[in-house]
Design an enzyme around this catalytic site. Structure first.
Site, mmCIF file in Angstrom:
data_model
loop_
_atom_site.group_PDB
_atom_site.id
_atom_site.type_symbol
_atom_site.label_atom_id
_atom_site.label_comp_id
_atom_site.label_asym_id
_atom_site.label_seq_id
_atom_site.Cartn_x
_atom_site.Cartn_y
_atom_site.Cartn_z
ATOM 1 N N GLU A 247 51.751 -15.341 10.732
ATOM 2 C CA GLU A 247 52.010 -13.967 10.281
ATOM 3 C C GLU A 247 52.971 -13.222 11.200
ATOM 4 O OE1 GLU A 247 48.475 -11.548 9.648
ATOM 5 O OE2 GLU A 247 47.584 -12.184 11.531
ATOM 6 N N LYS B 284 48.541 -3.563 6.848
ATOM 7 C CA LYS B 284 47.348 -3.549 7.689
ATOM 8 C C LYS B 284 46.093 -3.381 6.844
ATOM 9 C CE LYS B 284 45.222 -3.253 11.688
ATOM 10 N NZ LYS B 284 45.076 -4.558 12.354
ATOM 11 N N GLU C 30 42.107 -19.043 12.687
ATOM 12 C CA GLU C 30 42.620 -17.737 13.118
ATOM 13 C C GLU C 30 43.924 -17.907 13.911
ATOM 14 O OE1 GLU C 30 42.318 -14.867 12.309
ATOM 15 O OE2 GLU C 30 42.987 -13.623 13.982
ATOM 16 N N CYS D 46 50.141 1.582 0.933
ATOM 17 C CA CYS D 46 50.650 2.940 0.715
ATOM 18 C C CYS D 46 49.886 3.955 1.558
ATOM 19 C CB CYS D 46 50.497 3.331 -0.740
ATOM 20 S SG CYS D 46 51.323 2.191 -1.846
ATOM 21 N N ASN E 290 48.103 6.192 -4.077
ATOM 22 C CA ASN E 290 47.756 4.933 -3.425
ATOM 23 C C ASN E 290 46.771 4.240 -4.358
ATOM 24 O OD1 ASN E 290 46.967 2.888 -1.736
ATOM 25 N ND2 ASN E 290 46.243 4.203 -0.075
ATOM 26 N N GLY E 291 47.066 3.000 -4.769
ATOM 27 C CA GLY E 291 46.182 2.282 -5.698
ATOM 28 C C GLY E 291 46.976 1.728 -6.861
ATOM 29 N N TRP F 208 54.174 0.664 -0.547
ATOM 30 C CA TRP F 208 54.213 -0.796 -0.447
ATOM 31 C C TRP F 208 54.247 -1.264 -1.897
ATOM 32 C CZ3 TRP F 208 51.359 -5.156 -1.797
ATOM 33 C CH2 TRP F 208 51.569 -6.313 -1.031
ATOM 34 N N ARG G 48 50.576 0.704 8.464
ATOM 35 C CA ARG G 48 49.817 0.206 7.320
ATOM 36 C C ARG G 48 50.632 -0.782 6.489
ATOM 37 N NH1 ARG G 48 45.570 3.642 5.704
ATOM 38 N NH2 ARG G 48 45.906 3.179 3.505
ATOM 39 N N HIS H 174 43.624 -37.693 6.141
ATOM 40 C CA HIS H 174 43.531 -37.653 4.678
ATOM 41 C C HIS H 174 44.707 -36.918 4.055
ATOM 42 C CE1 HIS H 174 39.632 -39.497 4.934
ATOM 43 N NE2 HIS H 174 39.319 -38.626 5.904
ATOM 44 N N LYS I 284 47.459 -16.277 12.836
ATOM 45 C CA LYS I 284 48.170 -15.367 13.756
ATOM 46 C C LYS I 284 49.609 -15.829 13.946
ATOM 47 C CE LYS I 284 46.327 -12.847 14.101
ATOM 48 N NZ LYS I 284 45.380 -11.966 13.630
HETATM 49 C C1 G6P Z 1 45.241 -7.697 6.158
HETATM 50 C C2 G6P Z 1 45.494 -7.612 7.656
HETATM 51 C C3 G6P Z 1 44.626 -8.622 8.392
HETATM 52 C C4 G6P Z 1 43.161 -8.402 8.040
HETATM 53 C C5 G6P Z 1 42.934 -8.428 6.513
HETATM 54 C C6 G6P Z 1 41.547 -7.932 6.160
HETATM 55 O O1 G6P Z 1 45.711 -8.901 5.655
HETATM 56 O O2 G6P Z 1 46.852 -7.869 7.939
HETATM 57 O O3 G6P Z 1 44.803 -8.483 9.790
HETATM 58 O O4 G6P Z 1 42.387 -9.396 8.638
HETATM 59 O O5 G6P Z 1 43.852 -7.547 5.866
HETATM 60 O O6 G6P Z 1 41.478 -6.575 6.498
HETATM 61 P P1 G6P Z 1 40.159 -5.824 6.887
HETATM 62 O O7 G6P Z 1 40.597 -4.413 7.157
HETATM 63 O O8 G6P Z 1 39.257 -5.911 5.689
HETATM 64 O O9 G6P Z 1 39.593 -6.495 8.078
#
Ligand code: G6P
Length: 617
Positions: free
Chosen positions: A496, A612, A489, A2, A101-102, A75, A27, A512, A493
């Site tokens: 997502e 984000k 990672e 949000c 927000n929260g 959101w 965001r 396994h 990536k």
């Molecule tokens: C979300 C984002 C990721 C990020 C994660 C942690 O899931 O989409 O890209 O790695 O949050 O966020 P931060 O701001 O704590 O790195």
């Protein structure tokens, strides 16, 4: 997640609110809305879906002019995305409008209480309770009503509030969710206007002069004044605590790129170089503002790295580096697990919290838990003055600049660099590395930017590989030790942004279980940068090849002969010290994910359901 925006001043609030909402789209959100004041009444417009839907609704309202307004991107948490559940939420009387927000954790009991008092609710949200509760407490003094309301609330909340009986003010509240106040500055300085936002990105359109509202404080914001109240009702004048944000509006744009993700991938040589030069001067590592005593460093018995998402994946790389260079045991924990697992920490434990945004709710809660148990907190954060930075004992900032694409690339890379430099710094303090090794590491670090540039110049090669596999339904990433950490990672990536289901496995673990999923055409993406493990990896690749897998290998040119015998597609990265290979090997994975998403017509910068900055648990 949000996003809150607010304006009070002399101009029409509407254009600023809409531009601010647009800047916060990254965001992650599923609906948006605004409240403004017209003829002494609150008028609210809200729409499910992209911001475009709200803009279309407002397009016909060309007489709507208001010098005060609040806006929101939602959101969904409580109640599905819908027009009614979108914010702002307006009290039954129509007098109070709230953006939030929260999460209000005790909203059900508060709702029951208000229903008994005759209030009727129209949405499924926790936020509507806040608007009604302020209305319930309101007797002509908005500040008092808000103070009484927050003393009833449990949970996390950044709030922006307006009231039709008091059209000269916005009230802002902050608890465990980000909220900043901006004031007119620079070209705008002749105007009387102030702003609120969840995010600096939304304010850069008008100002870089910002004040970070502190935990549990309430601000009364008028067009030419800002007064802050602490929970003890002490009055603060924020003037001396304003700061100038070091990001500018240009750096938050897409430039000539089609997507922020590619722009940010391409920025990596520059931001890594910035990160390195900010900490390494004349061949020596210095963390000028860290103020961490040698005595404390010498007594560290264990390190926890705590984070979420890609930041946790950076932590996995960190574990190998720290354990190898410093021989200090390291545990990497997802923040959402750490906070509830009764972690074994004490005052000799250093807890490293990694976070791009500095606002991730689980990471913040984990930080508080570790602190409560006596550990010291070092955070690696990209956003200055964020909650995680504020609450840490020591902070190291990455120099990634604003990162807009939801899927992180450049911030992750900068986090790796800080982990390398901090490990070397510690090795130096603990006297466990001789000066020739230290110089060797520092020189190799300095060459990373150029090597990344070399990879970026070959991005079309990776695009061709992505074309071959774009219709695959799933993929496996395999590697060993540091390569496995990078595979985590790479796999995150890919899934997502392109929605191709992918899993990362330690190559030795394939037998396994997961090998049962390998069939004709299954894509296996293998990372082979650790020379001493190369042959072991090749054996694993033979096992999947024998079962019909297609192999895309990322390795160094020295292995050309052997790898060409088995892999269907190969991308060569430059040589480096094995410890620093993650900074290079992650780049082809980022590019592969980007092109896979592009070829599959995905919304690259704003993948579905993702946010984000994850500011709720
Ligand atoms: C979300 C984002 C990721 C990020 C994660 C942690 O899931 O989409 O890209 O790695 O949050 O966020 P931060 O701001 O704590 O790195």
């Amino acid at each position: 997640m949000c996003g809150i925006i607010g304006y009070i001043g002399e101009d029409n609030a509407l254009p600023f609110l809409l531009e601010g909402l647009e800047k916060m789209e990254y965001r992650g959100y599923d609906s948006s809305g605004i409240s403004v004041m017209s003829e002494n009444k609150i008028k609210t417009y809200k729409k499910c879906g992209r911001l475009e839907a709200l803009k279309n609704t407002l397009a016909s309202e060309n007489t709507l002019v208001s010098s005060i307004g609040i806006g929101h991107t939602r959101w969904a948490t409580h109640g599905k995305p819908s027009d009614i559940n979108s914010h702002p939420h307006v009290s039954q009387s129509g007098k109070i409008s709230v953006v939030h927000n929260g999460i209000i954790e005790n909203y059900i009991s508060l709702k029951n209480f208000l229903v008994e008092k005759g209030y009727k609710f129209i949405s499924d949200t926790d936020t509507e309770v806040v608007a009604q509760l302020i209305d319930f407490h309101y007797d002509g003094d908005l500040l008092k009503a808000v103070q009484k309301t927050v003393s009833d609330l449990e949970g996390s909340y950044a709030l922006g509030i307006i009231c039709s009986d008091e059209p000269d003010k916005i009230i802002a509240v902050k608890k465990d969710s980000p909220l900043i106040i901006g004031t007119n500055y620079g070209e705008n300085k002749d105007k009387s206007e102030n702003y609120i936002a969840s995010d600096i990105m939304a304010l850069l359109l008008r100002t870089r002069k910002i004040y970070r509202l502190q935990e549990n404080n309430i601000a009364v914001i008028k067009k030419n004044s800002i007064v802050v109240y602490t929970p003890e009702e002490k009055i603060l004048n924020p003037e001396k605590d304003f700061e100038l944000a070091n990001w500018d509006i240009e750096s938050s744009g897409k430039g000539n790129y089609e997507h922020f993700m590619m722009k940010e991938i391409m920025e990596q040589p520059e931001v890594i170089s910035k990160t390195l030069t900010s900490k390494i001067k004349n061949g020596e590592i210095s963390f000028e503002h860290l103020n961490i005593s040698d005595e404390y460093l010498k007594n560290i018995s264990k390190i926890y790295i705590v984070a979420c998402g890609s930041a946790a994946n950076a932590g996995l790389v960190g574990r190998y580096i720290i354990e190898k260079l410093l021989k200090i045991p390291v545990e990497v924990e997802l923040a959402s697990e750490f906070r509830y697992k009764e972690p074994l920490v004490d005052k000799t434990t250093l807890v490293i919290v990694i976070s791009q945004s500095g606002e991730t709710a689980d990471s913040l809660a984990a930080l508080r838990e570790a602190k409560k148990q006596g550990a010291k907190i070092l955070s690696i954060v990209n956003v200055r003055g964020s909650s995680i930075a504020n609450e840490s004992d020591y902070v190291i900032y990455t120099s990634a600049g604003p990162e807009i694409a939801v899927a992180t690339t450049k911030a992750y890379s900068c986090q790796l660099c800080i982990i390398y430099i901090f490990s070397l710094f510690l090795a130096d303090k603990l006297n466990i590395m001789d000066s020739s090794d230290m110089s060797k590491y520092i020189n190799k670090l300095a060459s990373l930017s150029d090597k990344i540039q070399e990879i970026l110049l070959k991005k079309e090669q990776i695009m061709e590989i992505a074309k071959k596999y774009k219709d695959n339904k799933y993929a496996f990433f395999i590697g060993r030790t540091l390569d496995y950490a990078v595979c985590m990672e790479g796999s995150l990536k890919l899934k997502e942004v392109s929605y191709i289901h992918s899993e990362a496995y330690a190559a030795g673990e394939l037998k396994h279980g997961p090998i049962s999923l390998i069939e004709n055409g299954t894509l296996v993406i293998a990372l082979l940068t650790q020379d001493k493990l190369f042959d072991k990896m090749v054996s694993n690749l033979r096992e999947v090849k024998a079962r019909g897998a297609k192999i895309f290998a990322v390795t160094t040119i020295d292995h050309k002969e052997k790898i060409s015998q088995i892999a269907d597609d190969i991308f060569y990265i430059p040589n480096s010290l094995s410890e620093f290979s993650p900074s290079l090997s992650v780049i082809p994975f980022q590019i592969f994910s980007y092109y896979s998403a592009l070829l599959r017509n995905c919304d690259i910068d704003k993948p579905r359901n993702l946010a984000k900055s994850v500011t709720v648990e």
